[in-house]
Scaffold this motif. Structure first.
Motif, PDB file in Angstrom:
ATOM      1  N   ARG A  81     142.284  69.909  65.816  1.00 30.71           N
ATOM      2  CA  ARG A  81     142.776  69.465  67.147  1.00 30.71           C
ATOM      3  C   ARG A  81     142.291  68.303  67.746  1.00 30.71           C
ATOM      4  NH1 ARG A  81     141.260  72.586  71.249  1.00 30.71           N
ATOM      5  NH2 ARG A  81     139.381  73.510  70.427  1.00 30.71           N
ATOM      6  N   GLY A  82     141.578  67.295  67.010  1.00 29.73           N
ATOM      7  CA  GLY A  82     141.390  66.048  67.598  1.00 29.73           C
ATOM      8  C   GLY A  82     140.407  66.343  68.546  1.00 29.73           C
ATOM      9  N   VAL A  83     139.490  67.087  68.771  1.00 29.82           N
ATOM     10  CA  VAL A  83     138.358  66.945  69.570  1.00 29.82           C
ATOM     11  C   VAL A  83     137.231  66.278  69.087  1.00 29.82           C
ATOM     12  CG1 VAL A  83     136.517  68.443  70.798  1.00 29.82           C
ATOM     13  CG2 VAL A  83     138.804  69.585  70.362  1.00 29.82           C
ATOM     14  N   PRO A  84     136.804  65.101  69.886  1.00 32.44           N
ATOM     15  CA  PRO A  84     135.960  64.102  69.194  1.00 32.44           C
ATOM     16  C   PRO A  84     134.569  64.545  68.813  1.00 32.44           C
ATOM     17  CG  PRO A  84     136.199  63.737  71.628  1.00 32.44           C
ATOM     18  CD  PRO A  84     137.080  65.037  71.221  1.00 32.44           C
ATOM     19  N   ILE A  85     134.444  65.008  67.590  1.00 33.10           N
ATOM     20  CA  ILE A  85     133.006  65.458  67.209  1.00 33.10           C
ATOM     21  C   ILE A  85     132.952  64.700  65.668  1.00 33.10           C
ATOM     22  CG2 ILE A  85     133.938  67.483  65.947  1.00 33.10           C
ATOM     23  CD1 ILE A  85     131.186  68.784  66.375  1.00 33.10           C
ATOM     24  N   ASP A  86     131.716  63.967  65.564  1.00 35.63           N
ATOM     25  CA  ASP A  86     131.443  63.018  64.327  1.00 35.63           C
ATOM     26  C   ASP A  86     130.318  63.614  63.370  1.00 35.63           C
ATOM     27  OD1 ASP A  86     133.168  60.868  65.541  1.00 35.63           O
ATOM     28  OD2 ASP A  86     131.521  61.067  66.761  1.00 35.63           O
ATOM     29  N   CYS A  87     129.642  64.423  63.969  1.00 37.98           N
ATOM     30  CA  CYS A  87     128.336  65.019  62.997  1.00 37.98           C
ATOM     31  C   CYS A  87     127.921  66.169  63.796  1.00 37.98           C
ATOM     32  CB  CYS A  87     127.300  63.665  63.334  1.00 37.98           C
ATOM     33  SG  CYS A  87     126.975  62.824  65.278  1.00 37.98           S
ATOM     34  N   VAL A  88     127.019  66.606  62.794  1.00 39.16           N
ATOM     35  CA  VAL A  88     126.376  68.230  62.946  1.00 39.16           C
ATOM     36  C   VAL A  88     124.805  68.005  62.621  1.00 39.16           C
ATOM     37  CG1 VAL A  88     126.145  70.446  62.332  1.00 39.16           C
ATOM     38  CG2 VAL A  88     128.341  69.348  62.538  1.00 39.16           C
ATOM     39  N   GLY A  89     124.090  68.215  63.657  1.00 36.75           N
ATOM     40  CA  GLY A  89     122.410  68.155  63.447  1.00 36.75           C
ATOM     41  C   GLY A  89     122.063  69.457  62.850  1.00 36.75           C
ATOM     42  N   PHE A  90     121.036  69.619  62.197  1.00 37.96           N
ATOM     43  CA  PHE A  90     120.427  70.953  61.531  1.00 37.96           C
ATOM     44  C   PHE A  90     119.056  70.579  61.920  1.00 37.96           C
ATOM     45  CE2 PHE A  90     123.898  72.473  59.157  1.00 37.96           C
ATOM     46  CZ  PHE A  90     124.608  71.380  59.111  1.00 37.96           C
ATOM     47  N   GLN A  91     118.567  71.296  62.798  1.00 39.55           N
ATOM     48  CA  GLN A  91     117.235  71.085  63.282  1.00 39.55           C
ATOM     49  C   GLN A  91     116.175  71.155  62.166  1.00 39.55           C
ATOM     50  OE1 GLN A  91     116.305  73.508  66.813  1.00 39.55           O
ATOM     51  NE2 GLN A  91     118.229  72.709  67.891  1.00 39.55           N
ATOM     52  N   SER A  92     116.403  72.266  61.453  1.00 34.27           N
ATOM     53  CA  SER A  92     115.344  72.539  60.022  1.00 34.27           C
ATOM     54  C   SER A  92     113.932  72.787  60.797  1.00 34.27           C
ATOM     55  CB  SER A  92     115.589  71.374  59.234  1.00 34.27           C
ATOM     56  OG  SER A  92     116.903  71.298  58.924  1.00 34.27           O
ATOM     57  N   HIS A  93     113.641  73.492  61.813  1.00 29.23           N
ATOM     58  CA  HIS A  93     112.443  74.075  61.911  1.00 29.23           C
ATOM     59  C   HIS A  93     112.041  75.039  60.844  1.00 29.23           C
ATOM     60  CE1 HIS A  93     112.045  71.622  65.637  1.00 29.23           C
ATOM     61  NE2 HIS A  93     113.303  72.079  66.067  1.00 29.23           N
ATOM     62  N   LEU A  94     111.410  74.956  59.904  1.00 28.41           N
ATOM     63  CA  LEU A  94     111.180  75.673  58.730  1.00 28.41           C
ATOM     64  C   LEU A  94     109.960  76.443  58.659  1.00 28.41           C
ATOM     65  CD1 LEU A  94     112.989  73.542  56.063  1.00 28.41           C
ATOM     66  CD2 LEU A  94     114.066  75.707  57.091  1.00 28.41           C
ATOM     67  N   GLY A  95     109.922  77.468  58.046  1.00 25.01           N
ATOM     68  CA  GLY A  95     108.718  78.261  58.000  1.00 25.01           C
ATOM     69  C   GLY A  95     108.085  78.141  56.480  1.00 25.01           C
ATOM     70  N   THR A  96     107.808  78.963  55.734  1.00 27.67           N
ATOM     71  CA  THR A  96     107.243  78.987  54.324  1.00 27.67           C
ATOM     72  C   THR A  96     108.457  78.903  53.121  1.00 27.67           C
ATOM     73  OG1 THR A  96     106.923  81.201  54.399  1.00 27.67           O
ATOM     74  CG2 THR A  96     105.089  79.905  55.110  1.00 27.67           C
ATOM     75  N   SER A  97     109.565  79.310  53.510  1.00 29.83           N
ATOM     76  CA  SER A  97     110.378  78.823  52.530  1.00 29.83           C
ATOM     77  C   SER A  97     111.752  78.247  53.160  1.00 29.83           C
ATOM     78  CB  SER A  97     110.988  80.348  52.034  1.00 29.83           C
ATOM     79  OG  SER A  97     111.569  80.952  53.282  1.00 29.83           O
ATOM     80  N   ILE A  98     112.776  77.755  52.175  1.00 29.92           N
ATOM     81  CA  ILE A  98     114.034  77.264  52.483  1.00 29.92           C
ATOM     82  C   ILE A  98     114.947  77.929  51.688  1.00 29.92           C
ATOM     83  CG2 ILE A  98     113.292  75.427  50.892  1.00 29.92           C
ATOM     84  CD1 ILE A  98     114.954  73.337  52.529  1.00 29.92           C
ATOM     85  N   PRO A  99     116.205  78.082  52.457  1.00 27.80           N
ATOM     86  CA  PRO A  99     117.050  78.692  51.818  1.00 27.80           C
ATOM     87  C   PRO A  99     117.800  77.998  50.574  1.00 27.80           C
ATOM     88  CG  PRO A  99     117.796  78.926  53.945  1.00 27.80           C
ATOM     89  CD  PRO A  99     116.541  78.201  53.804  1.00 27.80           C
ATOM     90  N   GLY A 100     118.013  78.604  49.343  1.00 39.07           N
ATOM     91  CA  GLY A 100     118.531  77.979  48.221  1.00 39.07           C
ATOM     92  C   GLY A 100     119.924  77.184  48.332  1.00 39.07           C
ATOM     93  N   ASP A 101     120.592  77.726  49.335  1.00 40.29           N
ATOM     94  CA  ASP A 101     121.878  76.866  49.566  1.00 40.29           C
ATOM     95  C   ASP A 101     121.713  76.076  50.732  1.00 40.29           C
ATOM     96  OD1 ASP A 101     121.734  78.903  51.640  1.00 40.29           O
ATOM     97  OD2 ASP A 101     123.502  79.870  51.237  1.00 40.29           O
ATOM     98  N   TYR A 102     120.691  75.446  50.935  1.00 42.05           N
ATOM     99  CA  TYR A 102     120.333  74.217  51.979  1.00 42.05           C
ATOM    100  C   TYR A 102     121.467  73.288  51.894  1.00 42.05           C
ATOM    101  CZ  TYR A 102     117.788  71.172  55.276  1.00 42.05           C
ATOM    102  OH  TYR A 102     117.557  70.364  56.422  1.00 42.05           O
ATOM    103  N   GLN A 103     121.258  72.656  50.633  1.00 41.84           N
ATOM    104  CA  GLN A 103     122.154  71.525  50.295  1.00 41.84           C
ATOM    105  C   GLN A 103     123.399  71.821  50.333  1.00 41.84           C
ATOM    106  OE1 GLN A 103     121.089  69.004  47.146  1.00 41.84           O
ATOM    107  NE2 GLN A 103     123.468  68.636  46.471  1.00 41.84           N
ATOM    108  N   ALA A 104     123.961  72.961  49.691  1.00 37.61           N
ATOM    109  CA  ALA A 104     125.511  73.525  49.777  1.00 37.61           C
ATOM    110  C   ALA A 104     126.018  73.393  51.102  1.00 37.61           C
ATOM    111  CB  ALA A 104     125.609  74.635  48.883  1.00 37.61           C
ATOM    112  N   ASN A 105     124.927  74.038  52.106  1.00 38.44           N
ATOM    113  CA  ASN A 105     125.503  74.424  53.683  1.00 38.44           C
ATOM    114  C   ASN A 105     125.579  72.750  54.015  1.00 38.44           C
ATOM    115  OD1 ASN A 105     125.885  75.783  55.677  1.00 38.44           O
ATOM    116  ND2 ASN A 105     123.884  75.042  56.620  1.00 38.44           N
ATOM    117  N   LEU A 106     124.806  71.697  53.828  1.00 39.05           N
ATOM    118  CA  LEU A 106     125.171  70.567  54.327  1.00 39.05           C
ATOM    119  C   LEU A 106     126.381  69.897  53.745  1.00 39.05           C
ATOM    120  CD1 LEU A 106     121.679  68.774  53.814  1.00 39.05           C
ATOM    121  CD2 LEU A 106     122.563  69.774  55.812  1.00 39.05           C
TER     122      LEU A 106
END
Ligand code: XIL
Length: 298
Positions: free
Chosen positions: A193-218
């Motif tokens: 719809r042309g709403v001006p958004i250029d980027c998405v920030g992933f805070q990534s406050h992580l614990g003792t593991s990281i999802p296996g699809d982290y890169q795929a999500n980005l």
């Protein structure tokens, strides 16, 4: 290269840290900051309660200090955050409806105008989605002004500072899940719809593991035509800390639209996460194994 910032720059990225001006007279802190990072973000100094303590009365002194330090050192600046349900000044917490909407949009306009030309990327809206399985918006005074408050904020920010990249920023979005998919659907809708958004920030406050699809999500966000950034990275210290830091760094580098990484503080003792020892430098400013893992990945 031998520092985080210079190594990231060789890959066309930035490597930043969240800072607090109350630490600017700490020599160890400033030595590490000036040596390692080429981007800064204010940990608190650009939030609504800091910049507009009374309605229509703006205080930019601490934010300006961060911008001026960054500029004097050739560092870029992320702006954090124009609208958020937390750290609102008391006067805004007491508003609702059209009055709050007007105050919020005026806040976006005034702050983005003040910093115009000096901010690489603005977190225009922070943490507006709910945790859990709904994929919907978080309830807040801002959300209760109407579902279109987010797009209104982005349009106001674009008008005030056309040169800044405008980001949506959130946490618990580190893999493909209901919350990140809710955000994904909003970004896709905004782009269509042309709403001006250029980027998405992933805070990534992580614990003792990281999802296996982290890169795929980005990557799925990047495929919508927006940049992605790791905006508040910190990781609980444990057996996996260095590995997780390395994995995040490699994921960003593997996504061409991932333009940079910011860690949420300099030394463990500067961290909002206290006893988690979640950062890249120990309290004496020494490099940790996590630091080496990041540098090796860059
Ligand atoms: C935190 C700061 O680090 C603390 O100093 C402050 O007391 C509370 O806010 N998500 C965000 C950041 O977007 O603004 C938060 O920063 C951490 C979680």
């Amino acid at each position: 290269a031998s520092t985080l910032g210079a190594s990231a720059a060789e890959k066309g990225r930035y490597f930043g840290a969240a800072v607090g001006t109350y630490k600017f007279n700490d020599n160890t802190y400033m030595t590490v900051l000036n040596r390692e990072f080429n981007s800064l973000v204010a940990e608190n100094e650009m939030k609504w309660d800091a910049t507009e303590p009374q309605r229509g009365v703006f205080n930019y002194s601490a934010g300006d200090r961060i911008v001026s330090h960054a500029r004097s050192r050739g560092m870029s600046v992320r702006g954090h955050a124009l609208l958020w349900h937390a750290q609102q000044p008391g006067w805004a917490q007491g508003l609702s409806g059209g009055d709050l909407r007007n105050a919020a949009i005026n806040h976006v306009t005034q702050v983005a105008t003040h910093f115009r030309g000096q901010i690489h990327s603005w977190d225009v809206v922070n943490e507006a989605f709910a945790d859990g399985g709904s994929g919907g918006r978080r309830d807040s005074n801002l959300q209760r002004t109407g579902n279109d408050w987010i797009e209104a904020a982005f349009r106001a920010a674009r008008a005030a500072d056309p040169g800044a990249k405008l980001c949506y920023n959130d946490y618990n979005t580190d893999g493909i899940n209901a919350k990140s998919t809710g955000i994904y659907n909003m970004v896709r809708d905004f782009r269509s719809r042309g709403v001006p958004i250029d980027c998405v920030g992933f805070q990534s406050h992580l614990g003792t593991s990281i999802p296996g699809d982290y890169q795929a999500n980005l990557q799925r966000f990047a495929d919508l035509g927006v940049d992605v950034q790791i905006t508040e990275l910190d990781v609980t210290q444990g057996g996996n800390q260095a590995n997780i830091y390395g994995t995040v760094t490699r994921a960003c580098l593997a996504v061409s639209r991932c333009t940079g990484i910011t860690v949420w503080g300099v030394r463990d003792c500067d961290s909002w996460r206290g006893g988690d020892n979640a950062l890249l430098f120990d309290c004496a400013g020494n490099k940790k194994a996590a630091y080496t893992a990041v540098l090796d990945a860059l």
